[in-house]
Design an enzyme around this catalytic site. Structure first.
Site, PDB file in Angstrom:
ATOM      1  N   TRP A 113      43.264  37.847  40.111  1.00 54.19           N
ATOM      2  CA  TRP A 113      42.354  37.586  38.986  1.00 54.19           C
ATOM      3  C   TRP A 113      42.714  38.428  37.762  1.00 54.19           C
ATOM      4  O   TRP A 113      41.853  38.973  37.091  1.00 54.19           O
ATOM      5  CB  TRP A 113      40.887  37.860  39.371  1.00 54.19           C
ATOM      6  CG  TRP A 113      40.442  37.151  40.593  1.00 54.19           C
ATOM      7  CD1 TRP A 113      40.127  37.709  41.781  1.00 54.19           C
ATOM      8  CD2 TRP A 113      40.272  35.729  40.741  1.00 54.19           C
ATOM      9  NE1 TRP A 113      39.769  36.728  42.686  1.00 54.19           N
ATOM     10  CE2 TRP A 113      39.850  35.503  42.068  1.00 54.19           C
ATOM     11  CE3 TRP A 113      40.448  34.628  39.891  1.00 54.19           C
ATOM     12  CZ2 TRP A 113      39.599  34.233  42.561  1.00 54.19           C
ATOM     13  CZ3 TRP A 113      40.195  33.363  40.390  1.00 54.19           C
ATOM     14  CH2 TRP A 113      39.783  33.180  41.710  1.00 54.19           C
ATOM     15  N   ILE A 114      44.021  38.516  37.477  1.00 55.05           N
ATOM     16  CA  ILE A 114      44.479  39.385  36.397  1.00 55.05           C
ATOM     17  C   ILE A 114      44.740  38.569  35.134  1.00 55.05           C
ATOM     18  O   ILE A 114      45.711  37.801  35.063  1.00 55.05           O
ATOM     19  CB  ILE A 114      45.767  40.148  36.815  1.00 55.05           C
ATOM     20  CG1 ILE A 114      45.576  40.811  38.182  1.00 55.05           C
ATOM     21  CG2 ILE A 114      46.150  41.146  35.724  1.00 55.05           C
ATOM     22  CD1 ILE A 114      44.385  41.743  38.297  1.00 55.05           C
ATOM     23  N   LEU A 119      36.744  49.842  32.123  1.00 53.28           N
ATOM     24  CA  LEU A 119      35.805  48.726  32.272  1.00 53.28           C
ATOM     25  C   LEU A 119      34.578  48.926  31.391  1.00 53.28           C
ATOM     26  O   LEU A 119      34.035  47.962  30.863  1.00 53.28           O
ATOM     27  CB  LEU A 119      35.377  48.590  33.741  1.00 53.28           C
ATOM     28  CG  LEU A 119      36.481  48.168  34.714  1.00 53.28           C
ATOM     29  CD1 LEU A 119      35.923  48.064  36.134  1.00 53.28           C
ATOM     30  CD2 LEU A 119      37.108  46.838  34.309  1.00 53.28           C
ATOM     31  N   GLU A 167      34.392  41.774  35.357  1.00 52.56           N
ATOM     32  CA  GLU A 167      33.953  43.060  34.783  1.00 52.56           C
ATOM     33  C   GLU A 167      32.595  43.488  35.348  1.00 52.56           C
ATOM     34  O   GLU A 167      31.741  43.979  34.615  1.00 52.56           O
ATOM     35  CB  GLU A 167      33.874  42.947  33.263  1.00 52.56           C
ATOM     36  CG  GLU A 167      35.192  42.569  32.634  1.00 52.56           C
ATOM     37  CD  GLU A 167      36.024  43.768  32.259  1.00 52.56           C
ATOM     38  OE1 GLU A 167      35.513  44.883  32.290  1.00 52.56           O
ATOM     39  OE2 GLU A 167      37.201  43.570  31.918  1.00 52.56           O
TER      40      GLU A 167
END
Lengths: 248, 387
Positions: free
Chosen positions: B166-167, B242, B366
């Site tokens: 999921w980058i 984050l 996130e």
């Protein structure tokens, strides 16, 4: 090349304008103001002329303190110097032109650029006024500009076509849409603009020549009626023209 | 058509001239460079890569980074407003900028050696290098501390093994900021494109964030030189990144909410049913008022959080609060907007379904909505529900 760009602060085109309680001024509550879009073309052209020929670009406005925001925008886009000719009173085009002419008269500008009109009051008078007051050529509604030495060649939008005119520097050019694609101010330049000085000049005393008596919002457009092409609707059309529109 | 962004409480008066100018600049950019092309890119499932250079030219990479390293030297409020305007275009475009700013340039600036900073930050600011951030793994999402990607010290560097998932921007990236365990402690490494054993295949089949590249990162005995290690130990390293990215998201999603609100208002005033505009029906007015109210509240939350960020006082929990709330109201606004648009709402002619689908990802990445709830629950009760 010593370049002057005259800028003005106008309501954003998406803002809803209301008339104030005095019936003579716009109600500024909640209204967003921006650099006049036609002045953006003028400023962009000034910046390009400087990039090509060297020199400096000065942006000037005739306005109250609040208009410093458009001077910061001008700095962020790349103007070298900015000035505000300060007045807090209501004023007309004549007042603006007199003050711009006074500012320009002893600073030896090679060219003065400005938008063909400000989209607030739409007087379209400043470029011509300035030419007269400064005694130099003024070319209006320019969509293409070429300058070689002191020779200016400008393409103007005229009704249904184009016109190419020539003049000598110094002169005044009013910018039409299409002259160029204005650049976006870059974030680092916006940050730097914060600390650059804004020259303040007191407006000269000069009586406006016109007074606004009344301001009003155009009446709402009535909803249209679409009739089909059948014979039956012909009768209806005649009835509507006679009874509703009262034109026949 | 230029937008008239809702500002029902005259909140613009809370911003400085330069903050408003930053917003206006990115707003104009989105109107002329993003909106005309984004629907097509979304349908095709590609990131419009030509935007990267344009974003860099505007100074949108490294917004809060010092000019010495090629940044704009602006504050977090400017960063937030820029994200808002990009996300008014598309969450994928905003994600691209979020990653470059908060997840790549921030950790390099904060935890990198002077040599690393000088080597990478100016390139990243100019879009000569694109970055990505590798934290999440196939089996470790909400619980990143459980990661299995690991590094072993070898002569002159480290040997990296593991996989990330999921980058955002992974396949496009020249540089990956990768978090891995070294002797059981999380630390950061810079993995460069072309290093032997490093691959970044793109993930396909998304129904959300289609105008954004999502990838896996695979490390098979990748040798990382000593100089490419970041000077930070523990989960606080990636979490500090984050926090900044989440801050940008909570501002960003207001842009998506504004977009669907504007579209709903326009549509409901022009769509005639039963002989009058549907905006004249009470049930539609209630929906519009709900949207405007929630957008206005979110704008206030975002503004206040921006000021706290700029004063260095914002807590990660306050950022969780804003990310959780603002994404939630944005996705609800998008769903309501889809209702108002009726069948037209599913068409690409309107931005509504695209935003609604995008926000499903934004709600999850996130820190999911639920995890932020638990972060806040922990903060106010002192009792952790997830550890």
């Amino acid at each position: 090349m010593n370049i002057l760009v005259c800028v003005s602060r106008v309501p954003d085109t998406t803002t809803r304008i209301l008339v104030g309680p005095d019936g003579k001024t716009a109600d500024k509550t909640g209204v967003k103001f921006v650099l006049n879009p036609f002045d953006e073309f003028a400023l962009e052209e000034g910046l390009r002329l400087r990039e090509k020929n060297g020199g400096s670009v000065t942006a000037v406005t005739v306005a109250g303190e609040v208009a410093k925001d458009i001077l910061r925008t001008s700095l962020a886009m790349g103007a070298d110097k900015v000035a505000i000719i300060k007045t807090e009173n209501e004023f007309d085009s004549y007042f603006t032109a007199q003050n711009l002419a006074e500012f320009a008269s002893n600073r030896a500008f090679d060219i003065i650029l400005l938008g063909k009109q400000s989209i607030d009051y739409d007087s379209l008078q400043i470029p011509a006024y300035l030419g007269e007051l400064l005694g130099i050529p003024s070319i209006g509604v320019v969509s293409k500009l070429q300058i070689e030495g002191n020779n200016v060649s400008a393409e103007r939008d005229i009704e249904g076509g184009k016109e190419i005119v020539s003049a000598q520097l110094p002169c005044i050019i009013s910018a039409q849409k299409g002259l160029n694609e204005p650049r976006y101010p870059k974030l680092p330049d916006i940050m730097k603009a914060k600390s650059k000085p804004i020259e303040e000049v007191a407006a000269i005393d000069c009586q406006p020549r016109t007074t606004i008596l009344e301001m009003s919002i155009p009446s709402k457009k009535r909803a249209g009626v679409i009739l089909d092409g059948s014979d039956g609707s012909l009768d209806k059309l005649v009835t509507l023209l006679h009874e509703e529109a009262k034109v026949i | 058509m230029p937008i008239s962004a809702p500002d029902y409480y005259f909140l613009d008066e809370l911003y400085t001239e330069e903050e408003l100018l930053v917003r206006q600049t990115v707003r104009d950019f989105t109107d002329s460079e993003v909106l005309p092309i984004i629907e097509d890119a979304y349908q095709k499932g590609i990131f419009p890569m030509h935007l990267a250079q344009k974003l860099a030219d505007l100074g949108l990479f490294g917004i809060t980074i010092d000019e010495k390293y090629g940044g704009a030297g602006a504050n977090y409020t400017c960063y937030g407003l820029a994200m808002q305007e990009l996300e008014r275009g598309d969450s994928g475009v905003r994600s691209f900028a979020s990653v470059q700013n908060s997840l790549v340039m921030f950790p390099i600036n904060q935890y990198g050696s002077e040599e690393i900073k000088m080597k990478w930050l100016p390139k990243l600011a100019r879009a000569e290098a694109i970055g990505c951030f590798g934290l999440t793994e196939p089996d470790f999402g909400s619980n990143p501390g459980g990661m299995v990607t690991n590094a072993k010290k070898i002569d002159g560097g480290y040997l990296l093994n593991g996989a990330k998932m999921w980058i955002t921007n992974g396949t496009l990236a020249d540089l990956a900021v990768v978090w891995a365990k070294l002797d059981g402690v999380v630390t950061g490494f810079l993995v460069e494109k072309g290093m032997k054993g490093f691959t970044a295949p793109e993930m396909h089949g998304k129904h959300s964030l289609r105008a954004s590249v999502t990838s896996e990162l695979i490390f098979d005995d990748v040798e990382i030189p000593d100089g490419n290690r970041l000077n930070i130990n523990g989960l606080k390293g990636p979490l500090s990144c984050l926090t900044r990215a989440r801050y940008g998201i909570q501002y960003g999603v207001i842009g998506a909410a504004m977009s669907v609100y504007e579209s709903s208002l326009d549509y409901s005033k022009s769509r005639i049913q039963f002989g009058k505009p549907i905006a004249g029906f009470q049930i539609v007015q209630e929906k519009l008022v709900w949207m405007l109210t929630e957008i206005t509240k979110a704008q206030l939350v975002a503004w206040r959080l921006g000021r706290l960020m700029d004063e260095g006082r914002a807590t990660p929990q306050q950022v969780s609060f804003a990310k959780r709330n603002n994404v939630d109201i944005a996705i609800q606004a998008a769903r309501i907007s889809r209702d108002i648009h009726g069948a037209n709402g599913i068409l690409g002619e309107y931005p509504v379904m695209r935003h609604a689908a995008n926000l499903e990802s934004v709600r999850t990445y996130e820190g999911t909505h639920d995890i932020h709830t638990l972060i806040l629950g922990n903060d106010i009760t002192g009792i952790s529900a997830f550890e």
